[in-house]
Design a protein around this motif. Structure first.
Motif, PDB file in Angstrom:
ATOM      1  N   HIS A 176       0.571  -0.242 -10.559  1.00 31.77           N
ATOM      2  CA  HIS A 176      -0.106   0.466  -9.477  1.00 31.77           C
ATOM      3  C   HIS A 176      -1.598   0.221  -9.650  1.00 31.77           C
ATOM      4  CE1 HIS A 176       3.823   2.361  -9.311  1.00 31.77           C
ATOM      5  NE2 HIS A 176       3.544   2.495  -8.029  1.00 31.77           N
ATOM      6  N   LEU A 177      -2.186  -0.321  -8.610  1.00 33.81           N
ATOM      7  CA  LEU A 177      -3.568  -0.751  -8.615  1.00 33.81           C
ATOM      8  C   LEU A 177      -4.344   0.137  -7.650  1.00 33.81           C
ATOM      9  CD1 LEU A 177      -5.363  -3.113  -9.662  1.00 33.81           C
ATOM     10  CD2 LEU A 177      -4.647  -4.382  -7.646  1.00 33.81           C
ATOM     11  N   ALA A 178      -5.450   0.702  -8.122  1.00 40.16           N
ATOM     12  CA  ALA A 178      -6.305   1.533  -7.276  1.00 40.16           C
ATOM     13  C   ALA A 178      -7.673   0.878  -7.171  1.00 40.16           C
ATOM     14  CB  ALA A 178      -6.436   2.939  -7.868  1.00 40.16           C
ATOM     15  N   TYR A 179      -8.227   0.876  -5.965  1.00 40.47           N
ATOM     16  CA  TYR A 179      -9.552   0.301  -5.772  1.00 40.47           C
ATOM     17  C   TYR A 179     -10.249   1.004  -4.615  1.00 40.47           C
ATOM     18  CZ  TYR A 179      -7.080  -2.383  -2.209  1.00 40.47           C
ATOM     19  OH  TYR A 179      -6.304  -2.742  -1.135  1.00 40.47           O
ATOM     20  N   PHE A 180     -11.561   0.829  -4.549  1.00 40.71           N
ATOM     21  CA  PHE A 180     -12.411   1.463  -3.550  1.00 40.71           C
ATOM     22  C   PHE A 180     -12.542   0.559  -2.337  1.00 40.71           C
ATOM     23  CE2 PHE A 180     -16.548   2.862  -1.862  1.00 40.71           C
ATOM     24  CZ  PHE A 180     -16.375   4.233  -1.882  1.00 40.71           C
ATOM     25  N   GLU A 181     -12.414   1.129  -1.154  1.00 35.15           N
ATOM     26  CA  GLU A 181     -12.568   0.394   0.095  1.00 35.15           C
ATOM     27  C   GLU A 181     -13.664   1.067   0.910  1.00 35.15           C
ATOM     28  OE1 GLU A 181      -9.163  -1.522   2.520  1.00 35.15           O
ATOM     29  OE2 GLU A 181      -9.444   0.504   3.314  1.00 35.15           O
TER      30      GLU A 181
ATOM     31  N   GLU B  84       0.844  -1.188   0.000  1.00 35.22           N
ATOM     32  CA  GLU B  84       0.000   0.000   0.000  1.00 35.22           C
ATOM     33  C   GLU B  84       0.882   1.241   0.000  1.00 35.22           C
ATOM     34  OE1 GLU B  84      -2.885   2.116   3.125  1.00 35.22           O
ATOM     35  OE2 GLU B  84      -3.537   0.096   2.560  1.00 35.22           O
ATOM     36  N   ILE B  85       0.651   2.120  -0.971  1.00 37.47           N
ATOM     37  CA  ILE B  85       1.452   3.348  -1.034  1.00 37.47           C
ATOM     38  C   ILE B  85       0.640   4.597  -0.709  1.00 37.47           C
ATOM     39  CG2 ILE B  85       3.144   2.376  -2.626  1.00 37.47           C
ATOM     40  CD1 ILE B  85       1.776   4.067  -4.822  1.00 37.47           C
ATOM     41  N   ALA B  86      -0.694   4.496  -0.762  1.00 36.47           N
ATOM     42  CA  ALA B  86      -1.526   5.651  -0.408  1.00 36.47           C
ATOM     43  C   ALA B  86      -2.948   5.200  -0.125  1.00 36.47           C
ATOM     44  CB  ALA B  86      -1.532   6.677  -1.533  1.00 36.47           C
ATOM     45  N   LYS B  87      -3.601   5.955   0.740  1.00 44.98           N
ATOM     46  CA  LYS B  87      -5.024   5.772   1.015  1.00 44.98           C
ATOM     47  C   LYS B  87      -5.626   7.168   0.999  1.00 44.98           C
ATOM     48  CE  LYS B  87      -6.629   2.510   3.675  1.00 44.98           C
ATOM     49  NZ  LYS B  87      -7.116   1.663   4.783  1.00 44.98           N
ATOM     50  N   ILE B  88      -6.591   7.373   0.116  1.00 42.32           N
ATOM     51  CA  ILE B  88      -7.166   8.697  -0.092  1.00 42.32           C
ATOM     52  C   ILE B  88      -8.619   8.674   0.345  1.00 42.32           C
ATOM     53  CG2 ILE B  88      -7.724  10.435  -1.839  1.00 42.32           C
ATOM     54  CD1 ILE B  88      -5.352   9.049  -3.457  1.00 42.32           C
TER      55      ILE B  88
END
Length: 154
Positions: A48-53, A19-23
Motif C-alpha cells: 500500500h503506497l501513500a503519496y501527496f497529490e 486507488e483504494i482511498a483519497k483523503i
C-alpha cells in the motif's frame, strides 16, 4: 515499429496500482492518495503506497504546476502464498513506477530479495532526472520456510 514492439515485450511487466482511498487534507483540495500494488513477480504480497497529490489551486498559487511532491510512504503485507523461486538475491527489481511530474520525476517501488535473512524488502523512492531525491520509505515482508525456496528458516 517491430523493434519497438519487441522492446515492449521484453520489458518486465510492472504492477498496476489500484486507488483504494483519497483523503482530503486541507481546504484547497490537496489530497493523500492510497493505492494497492500487488507484486506481479512474487504473488502473495501487496504493498500500500501513500503519496501527496496537489490540487489545481495549490499548483496555481505555489507554482511548479506540473509536479507533485516526492514524498511517499509504503507498507507491504503477505496477502497469499509467496513464491520467491524466480527471484535473484540482492538484485533490485522495479515493481511499480508512476509519473509525478509532466516529464522528469517518477515515484518508484523496487523489490530486493534478501535470501540470507529470508526477507523481501520494498523501497519506495522518487526518481528525478535533474537531481536525485533522498525521500524514501521502506517496508519488509518476512518469508516462511514454505515460501518457494528450500533454504532453511532461521
Amino acid at each position: 515499429m517491430r523493434l519497438i514492439a519487441l522492446a515492449l515485450l521484453m520489458t518486465p511487466a510492472l504492477a498496476q496500482a489500484e486507488e483504494i482511498a483519497k483523503i482530503g487534507v486541507d481546504w484547497v483540495g490537496n489530497d493523500i492518495v492510497i493505492e494497492a500494488v500487488a507484486d506481479p513477480a512474487v504473488g502473495g504480497v501487496t504493498c500500500h503506497l501513500a503519496y501527496f497529490e496537489r490540487s489545481v489551486l495549490d499548483r496555481l498559487s505555489q507554482g511548479n504546476w506540473f509536479e507533485d511532491p516526492s514524498n511517499s510512504a509504503i507498507q507491504c503485507s503477505r496477502t497469499g502464498a509467496v513464491d520467491v523461486s524466480g527471484l535473484r538475491p540482492g538484485r533490485p527489481e522495479e515493481v511499480f513506477s508512476e509519473g509525478r511530474s509532466l516529464l522528469f520525476k517518477s515515484l518508484r517501488v523496487k523489490r530486493i530479495y534478501d535470501a540470507e535473512n529470508r526477507v523481501l524488502v520494498y523501497l519506495a523512492h522518487a526518481s528525478e532526472l535533474t537531481e536525485g531525491s533522498a525521500k524514501m520509505s521502506m517496508s519488509t515482508v518476512p518469508l516462511l520456510p514454505e515460501d518457494g525456496t528450500d533454504a532453511p528458516a532461521r
